[in-house]
Design an enzyme around this catalytic site. Structure first.
Site, mmCIF file in Angstrom:
data_model
loop_
_atom_site.group_PDB
_atom_site.id
_atom_site.type_symbol
_atom_site.label_atom_id
_atom_site.label_comp_id
_atom_site.label_asym_id
_atom_site.label_seq_id
_atom_site.Cartn_x
_atom_site.Cartn_y
_atom_site.Cartn_z
ATOM 1 N N SER A 1 0.817 -1.208 0.000
ATOM 2 C CA SER A 1 0.000 0.000 0.000
ATOM 3 C C SER A 1 0.862 1.274 0.000
ATOM 4 O O SER A 1 1.564 1.537 -0.967
ATOM 5 C CB SER A 1 -0.942 -0.043 1.209
ATOM 6 O OG SER A 1 -1.898 0.981 1.157
ATOM 7 N N HIS B 1 -7.435 -5.602 0.141
ATOM 8 C CA HIS B 1 -6.233 -4.820 0.434
ATOM 9 C C HIS B 1 -5.457 -5.359 1.640
ATOM 10 O O HIS B 1 -4.232 -5.476 1.601
ATOM 11 C CB HIS B 1 -6.648 -3.368 0.684
ATOM 12 C CG HIS B 1 -5.539 -2.377 0.534
ATOM 13 N ND1 HIS B 1 -5.035 -1.993 -0.691
ATOM 14 C CD2 HIS B 1 -4.822 -1.681 1.453
ATOM 15 C CE1 HIS B 1 -4.077 -1.098 -0.527
ATOM 16 N NE2 HIS B 1 -3.921 -0.896 0.767
#
Length: 516
Positions: free
Chosen positions: A268, A473
């Site tokens: 990320s 994610h």
């Protein structure tokens, strides 16, 4: 025979995390299993009740009022409401922000729901730091202090060699792992041996370094700035890319020699930092060996995260800082509580998950989530982040996915950059071999945006799409099947070399075939 073996294995695994961890008699195994299960169940139910009561008393009534939903609605009425829910939520979110000052004082959540220390689970490992967790699992652990060029004091953790290595010698193969927004070095070890990427890499013969961004749990110091000052928190991922990451890379090279080639793995925000560094300081394209981006975040034109609701207000920096926290992003801000209601359903252990800012912004995959990790995750996440970083990402969304430096407005940009708009990061100038790993259910890193990023790179290795449609994610860190779905491919690319380019089309087709 598979079921009995699975049952016994489960008992042994749960026992390994029990209070003593050394029981040998079968009755004690049963007791430990029963007690541990009871403790976790009690914990999540208690937290769930607390949060559910809070929402019922302080938030849900107001939210329902804003959305035009009343308790006596029939199922037919509710079905009709759902049809335009998204548009109504966006409209009411604007109303919510405008009315926030009146409700901020009486909307504060109680300390009881924020505190995880007295959660009722008698397991000391929940409170362990990253190096303590590493040592507890039998691996060598080190802590290193690094100072950046602008005065921040960072702590870098390290697993120098494999615990099973006969010579205990530090291998030349080196890898640096960098966490994402609100994360820390703990992200890579929370899942434990055989599951956590840091352990898997160590077992594969790598010297593993774990970075910590300025402002998180392990890097909250500066040579001259107080942690309570705006000056300390006046940074985004850009400053991290210009100061923190170069300092850590240089430090590793000082330790191991300037001929060492470092593999970089980011998750990320850890990928945003890598792209920003390589496009502004091109010398690091030759210093690093290769880059591996898990859930890469650069272009953000197609996202599902509630963060997009903040994007339209990203021009008003002062206002957003007032809402989210002037310096450090406040995990229990009124806005985040509103977003958590929008993003999650409140029931049992999911209530605790939805109150955690990381899951609110990034999503939650119930099928791949290991519930036994929840107490440990809650103790380490969120680890800290600047509000300015969150606003920076909101700007990326609003500006049609432009990957650029922080936008200070026309006047501020002229003063800061000497031009009307922020400089874009020249991703197409990055020459380091880079592999991208994306997922179809990722709220922050969509396949569309990652595909765009892949096309911009000068020397891509591969674009690997995780062959599970529900993968999201956070799953890149803690999913039950992350070792087989992601890490196996990652290790393969790291070991095979960096000269072979894999096309997007081939990778995507391979992933879809596996998924079927």
């Amino acid at each position: 025979m598979k079921l009995p073996v699975l049952f016994v294995s489960t008992l042994i695994l749960l026992l390994s995390f029990s209070e003593c961890g050394s029981t040998t008699w079968f009755p004690n195994i049963v007791d430990s299993f029963t007690n541990r299960t009871s403790q976790i169940t009690t914990y999540v139910r208690e937290k769930g009740r607390n949060l559910k009561n809070y929402y019922v008393q302080n938030v849900r009534t107001k939210i329902n009022s804003y959305l035009g939903i009343h308790p006596n609605h029939t199922s037919t009425t509710i079905t009709a409401d759902v049809k335009d829910k998204d548009a109504r939520v966006k409209r009411k979110f604007r109303d919510f922000l405008e009315d926030v000052p009146k409700r901020e004082a009486r909307g504060k959540i109680s300390d009881e729901t924020e505190n995880t220390e007295n959660c009722g689970i008698d397991d000391p490992t929940i409170q362990f730091s990253t190096p303590q967790l590493i040592a507890f699992n039998g691996y060598p652990a080190e802590s290193h202090t690094v100072m950046t060029s602008d005065g921040y004091i960072l702590t870098v953790h390290r697993i120098p060699y494999n615990k099973k290595g006969p010579l205990k010698s530090v291998p030349r193969k080196t890898v640096l792992l960098h966490h994402g927004l609100l994360g820390s070095s703990a992200d890579w070890v929370i899942a434990g041996p055989k599951k956590g990427l840091a352990y898997i890499l160590s077992d594969a013969g790598y010297d593993v370094w774990l970075a910590n961004v300025r402002g998180n749990t392990y890097s909250r110091a500066h040579v001259s700035r107080s942690i309570d000052s705006y000056a300390f928190w006046n940074f985004t991922f850009h400053e991290v890319s210009q100061h923190d990451l170069p300092a850590v890379i240089d430090y590793i090279m000082d330790i191991k020699g300037w001929d060492v080639k470092i593999n970089y793995i980011g998750h990320s925000m850890g990928t945003s930092i890598m792209f920003a560094l390589l496009s502004t300081k091109p010398q690091y394209n030759k210093i690093l060996r290769a880059g591996f981006a898990l859930a890469p975040v650069a272009y953000m034109s197609d996202i599902k995260s509630p963060l997009k609701l903040l994007a339209k207000f990203s021009d008003n920096i002062a206002y957003l800082m007032k809402l989210l926290g002037a310096n450090e992003f406040l995990p229990q801000s009124t806005v985040l509580r509103w977003l958590s209601k929008y993003a999650c359903e409140i029931n049992h252990y999911e209530a605790v998950i939805c109150e955690n800012s990381l899951f609110v912004l990034c999503g939650h995959d119930a099928k791949q989530f290991n519930k036994t990790l929840l107490p440990l995750i809650l103790n380490h996440t969120p680890a800290g982040a600047s509000t300015k970083t969150l606003i920076h990402y909101a700007q990326e969304i609003k500006n049609e996915g432009r990957f650029q430096q922080f936008d200070y407005g026309t006047t501020g940009n002229i003063k800061q950059y000497g031009q009307l708009t922020p400089p874009e990061y020249s991703v197409h100038k990055i020459t380091l071999p880079i592999a991208l790993f994306s997922a179809q259910n990722d709220w922050l890193s969509s396949i569309t945006d990652v595909t765009n990023l892949y096309a911009q790179l000068e020397n891509p290795i591969a674009h690997y799409i995780v062959p599970l449609k529900e993968f999201n994610h956070i799953d890149f860190l803690w999913a039950v099947d992350a070792p087989t779905l992601v890490y196996a491919k990652l290790l393969q690319l790291m070991e095979e070399g960096i000269g072979r380019r894999t096309s997007m089309y081939t990778t995507a087709v391979e992933s879809n075939v596996v998924d079927e």
